[in-house]
Design a protein around this motif. Structure first.
Motif, mmCIF file in Angstrom:
data_model
loop_
_atom_site.group_PDB
_atom_site.id
_atom_site.type_symbol
_atom_site.label_atom_id
_atom_site.label_comp_id
_atom_site.label_asym_id
_atom_site.label_seq_id
_atom_site.Cartn_x
_atom_site.Cartn_y
_atom_site.Cartn_z
ATOM 1 N N LEU A 276 0.817 -1.212 0.000
ATOM 2 C CA LEU A 276 0.000 0.000 0.000
ATOM 3 C C LEU A 276 0.853 1.267 0.000
ATOM 4 C CD1 LEU A 276 -2.726 -1.000 2.627
ATOM 5 C CD2 LEU A 276 -2.874 -1.145 0.130
ATOM 6 N N SER A 277 0.317 2.295 -0.641
ATOM 7 C CA SER A 277 0.949 3.615 -0.571
ATOM 8 C C SER A 277 0.271 4.492 0.465
ATOM 9 C CB SER A 277 0.926 4.299 -1.937
ATOM 10 O OG SER A 277 -0.396 4.459 -2.404
ATOM 11 N N GLY A 300 -1.691 -4.754 4.855
ATOM 12 C CA GLY A 300 -2.069 -4.895 3.456
ATOM 13 C C GLY A 300 -3.574 -4.930 3.307
ATOM 14 N N ALA A 301 -4.039 -4.813 2.066
ATOM 15 C CA ALA A 301 -5.462 -4.602 1.803
ATOM 16 C C ALA A 301 -6.351 -5.720 2.333
ATOM 17 C CB ALA A 301 -5.683 -4.417 0.310
ATOM 18 N N GLU A 302 -6.051 -6.954 2.024
ATOM 19 C CA GLU A 302 -6.956 -8.053 2.383
ATOM 20 C C GLU A 302 -7.137 -8.178 3.885
ATOM 21 O OE1 GLU A 302 -7.521 -12.897 1.651
ATOM 22 O OE2 GLU A 302 -5.862 -11.818 0.695
ATOM 23 N N ARG A 303 -6.040 -8.205 4.603
ATOM 24 C CA ARG A 303 -6.144 -8.368 6.053
ATOM 25 C C ARG A 303 -6.691 -7.106 6.725
ATOM 26 N NH1 ARG A 303 -0.870 -10.352 8.777
ATOM 27 N NH2 ARG A 303 0.162 -8.990 7.257
ATOM 28 N N ALA A 304 -6.361 -5.931 6.177
ATOM 29 C CA ALA A 304 -6.878 -4.684 6.744
ATOM 30 C C ALA A 304 -8.390 -4.606 6.606
ATOM 31 C CB ALA A 304 -6.219 -3.492 6.064
ATOM 32 N N LEU A 305 -8.914 -4.923 5.445
ATOM 33 C CA LEU A 305 -10.362 -4.870 5.239
ATOM 34 C C LEU A 305 -11.071 -5.908 6.108
ATOM 35 C CD1 LEU A 305 -10.566 -4.336 1.374
ATOM 36 C CD2 LEU A 305 -10.870 -2.627 3.187
ATOM 37 N N ALA A 306 -10.465 -7.066 6.270
ATOM 38 C CA ALA A 306 -11.062 -8.096 7.126
ATOM 39 C C ALA A 306 -11.123 -7.618 8.575
ATOM 40 C CB ALA A 306 -10.259 -9.391 7.024
ATOM 41 N N LEU A 307 -10.068 -6.952 9.042
ATOM 42 C CA LEU A 307 -10.080 -6.440 10.413
ATOM 43 C C LEU A 307 -11.091 -5.312 10.557
ATOM 44 C CD1 LEU A 307 -8.987 -6.291 13.277
ATOM 45 C CD2 LEU A 307 -7.121 -4.840 12.425
ATOM 46 N N ALA A 308 -11.143 -4.409 9.582
ATOM 47 C CA ALA A 308 -12.088 -3.289 9.648
ATOM 48 C C ALA A 308 -13.523 -3.786 9.773
ATOM 49 C CB ALA A 308 -11.939 -2.407 8.416
ATOM 50 N N LEU A 317 -10.186 3.583 3.386
ATOM 51 C CA LEU A 317 -9.843 3.744 1.981
ATOM 52 C C LEU A 317 -8.356 3.432 1.859
ATOM 53 C CD1 LEU A 317 -10.299 4.723 -0.969
ATOM 54 C CD2 LEU A 317 -9.709 7.032 -0.147
ATOM 55 N N LEU A 318 -8.038 2.404 1.079
ATOM 56 C CA LEU A 318 -6.664 1.952 0.915
ATOM 57 C C LEU A 318 -6.245 2.142 -0.533
ATOM 58 C CD1 LEU A 318 -7.083 -1.451 2.816
ATOM 59 C CD2 LEU A 318 -6.532 0.793 3.803
ATOM 60 N N ILE A 319 -5.035 2.644 -0.739
ATOM 61 C CA ILE A 319 -4.527 2.868 -2.092
ATOM 62 C C ILE A 319 -3.223 2.096 -2.247
ATOM 63 C CG2 ILE A 319 -3.767 4.570 -3.795
ATOM 64 C CD1 ILE A 319 -5.416 6.651 -2.290
ATOM 65 N N GLY A 320 -3.192 1.207 -3.241
ATOM 66 C CA GLY A 320 -2.013 0.396 -3.474
ATOM 67 C C GLY A 320 -0.929 1.165 -4.203
ATOM 68 N N LYS A 321 0.279 0.660 -4.137
ATOM 69 C CA LYS A 321 1.376 1.295 -4.859
ATOM 70 C C LYS A 321 1.146 1.260 -6.368
ATOM 71 C CE LYS A 321 5.006 0.508 -1.389
ATOM 72 N NZ LYS A 321 5.376 1.898 -1.124
ATOM 73 N N ASN A 322 0.325 0.326 -6.833
ATOM 74 C CA ASN A 322 -0.012 0.257 -8.256
ATOM 75 C C ASN A 322 -1.217 1.131 -8.616
ATOM 76 O OD1 ASN A 322 -2.099 -1.136 -7.072
ATOM 77 N ND2 ASN A 322 -1.758 -3.071 -8.164
ATOM 78 N N GLN A 324 -4.268 0.858 -7.368
ATOM 79 C CA GLN A 324 -5.548 0.215 -7.094
ATOM 80 C C GLN A 324 -6.097 0.705 -5.758
ATOM 81 O OE1 GLN A 324 -5.358 -4.060 -7.060
ATOM 82 N NE2 GLN A 324 -7.559 -4.333 -6.883
ATOM 83 N N THR A 325 -7.412 0.918 -5.690
ATOM 84 C CA THR A 325 -8.045 1.370 -4.460
ATOM 85 C C THR A 325 -8.938 0.279 -3.886
ATOM 86 O OG1 THR A 325 -9.903 2.387 -5.619
ATOM 87 C CG2 THR A 325 -7.997 3.786 -5.164
ATOM 88 N N PHE A 326 -9.017 0.257 -2.578
ATOM 89 C CA PHE A 326 -9.859 -0.672 -1.836
ATOM 90 C C PHE A 326 -10.611 0.154 -0.807
ATOM 91 C CE2 PHE A 326 -5.792 -2.476 -2.961
ATOM 92 C CZ PHE A 326 -6.086 -3.687 -3.563
ATOM 93 N N ARG A 327 -11.870 -0.173 -0.562
ATOM 94 C CA ARG A 327 -12.649 0.593 0.395
ATOM 95 C C ARG A 327 -13.687 -0.285 1.068
ATOM 96 N NH1 ARG A 327 -16.438 4.686 -3.037
ATOM 97 N NH2 ARG A 327 -17.653 4.582 -1.117
ATOM 98 N N THR A 328 -14.054 0.091 2.262
ATOM 99 C CA THR A 328 -15.118 -0.600 2.975
ATOM 100 C C THR A 328 -16.472 -0.077 2.495
ATOM 101 O OG1 THR A 328 -14.946 1.028 4.746
ATOM 102 C CG2 THR A 328 -13.721 -1.029 5.030
ATOM 103 N N PRO A 329 -17.518 -0.866 2.618
ATOM 104 C CA PRO A 329 -18.826 -0.452 2.096
ATOM 105 C C PRO A 329 -19.404 0.795 2.750
ATOM 106 C CG PRO A 329 -18.780 -2.825 2.524
ATOM 107 C CD PRO A 329 -17.547 -2.256 3.125
ATOM 108 N N GLY A 330 -19.049 1.072 4.001
ATOM 109 C CA GLY A 330 -19.677 2.182 4.714
ATOM 110 C C GLY A 330 -18.960 3.508 4.576
ATOM 111 N N LEU A 331 -17.962 3.596 3.717
ATOM 112 C CA LEU A 331 -17.219 4.839 3.575
ATOM 113 C C LEU A 331 -18.124 5.936 3.025
ATOM 114 C CD1 LEU A 331 -14.126 5.427 4.046
ATOM 115 C CD2 LEU A 331 -13.932 5.444 1.558
ATOM 116 N N PRO A 332 -18.267 7.072 3.729
ATOM 117 C CA PRO A 332 -19.179 8.147 3.303
ATOM 118 C C PRO A 332 -18.532 9.030 2.239
ATOM 119 C CG PRO A 332 -18.154 8.767 5.352
ATOM 120 C CD PRO A 332 -17.644 7.383 5.040
#
Length: 336
Positions: A276-277, A300-308, A317-322, A324-332
């Protein structure tokens, strides 16, 4: 000390309020109670502190701001690595601190709980790694593999003992940093201070962000998350809903221009995490958001989202070095 100035663009300071939070003509908040903006700034924990409250009484607003800044500076006196007289510096120097301040104990106990929850991904005892990298950088390079192993052998959250009588580091050479939690905790203390003065609308920037109420009667506070590679670009705007916001990332303090080696360390490897960046976290308190944003960078994204998903009131909201973005469903989120 790590300077973890975040990638979140604050809407404090009247110019940036208009530009970043859509505050518009701030005096126009003079709705039913004729609220007006009052601001105060200072420095603590290695960063600028900016406070904004909306109120209809200047005296009450200024008293609230003064107390809020005093709370932040009080945290600085106890937890800063920039101050030779702080309790954190004293603990690192001697390996033991008698009768630690209640604020320090609160933050360290939260940190130990977070270390347990993340299986050591978050660890306040990574300071020897920071020292190794900064010393090598001063000499124009990176630490050797042997140096990293030696420093990494001093990292271990389970070897920090806590009680009201004393805080102790079990092994010589161990040291802590509270850069992953102190700014968030300071923001929470500042928010509590303005609440005590009857303030209902506020935006606190102590390196992490706390919000109270709304910026206008019908509009929330809005903060933008900066692109980790494009300093003038906002990735996403977040409509704040009373939670706190923190971001950790690889680009603010780094040891190599490719951002591979930076100020966040994986305690298991002694090196910076590679996936992640940046990691932005909304949580019920800024202390939680601050610690989790650092932990999520390491996980990292997978384990972070699972913990969240297991933590009430936490979004990310997670942004990869490449890119790519990852986000949880409840992000306003609003559009960028």
């Amino acid at each position: 000390m790590m300077n973890r100035r975040k990638m979140i663009w604050s809407s404090l300071g009247l110019g940036s309020v208009a530009a970043l939070a859509g505050f518009g003509a701030v005096a126009s908040v003079a709705h039913a109670r004729e609220l007006k903006p009052f601001t105060l700034s200072g420095r603590a924990l290695g960063t600028k502190v900016s406070l904004l409250v909306l109120h209809n009484d200047e005296g009450a607003a200024q008293a609230a701001l003064s107390d809020a800044l005093a709370e932040v500076q009080g945290v600085d006196k106890v937890m800063s690595l920039y101050r030779d007289d702080s309790q954190v510096v004293a603990l690192n120097r001697a390996g033991e601190l008698a009768r630690p301040d209640a604020r320090l104990l609160e933050v360290l106990r939260y940190s130990q709980d977070l270390a347990d929850r993340t299986h050591g991904a978050f660890d306040v005892t990574v300071q020897p790694l920071w020292d190794a990298y900064t010393q090598a950088k001063a000499q124009g390079g990176l630490p050797s593999a042997d140096t990293v192993r030696t420093a990494g052998a001093l990292v271990g959250w389970r070897d920090l003992d806590l009680s009201e009588e004393a805080a102790r580091l079990r092994r010589p050479g161990m040291a802590i940093t509270l850069n992953g939690v102190a700014q968030g905790y300071a923001a929470d203390r500042a928010l509590a201070a303005v609440r005590r003065h009857g303030i209902e609308h506020a935006l606190i920037d102590a390196g992490e962000f706390d919000t109270l109420g709304r910026k206008q009667q019908d509009k929330p506070w809005v903060l933008g998350v900066q692109h980790p590679r494009e300093s003038e670009q906002i990735v996403m705007r977040l409509a704040m809903d009373g939670r706190a916001l923190a971001t950790s990332g690889d680009y603010e303090t780094y040891f190599t221009p490719d951002f591979v080696n930076h100020h966040i360390f994986d305690p298991a490897t002694g090196h910076s995490p590679l996936e992640l960046s940046s990691a932005s976290v909304l949580a019920p308190t800024a202390l939680q958001a601050d610690g989790l944003s650092t932990a999520f960078m390491v996980l990292g994204a997978e384990r972070a989202l699972a913990l969240a998903a297991t933590l009430p009131g936490v979004d990310a909201l997670l942004i990869g070095k490449n890119g790519q973005t990852f986000r949880t469903p409840g992000l306003p989120a609003l559009t960028a």
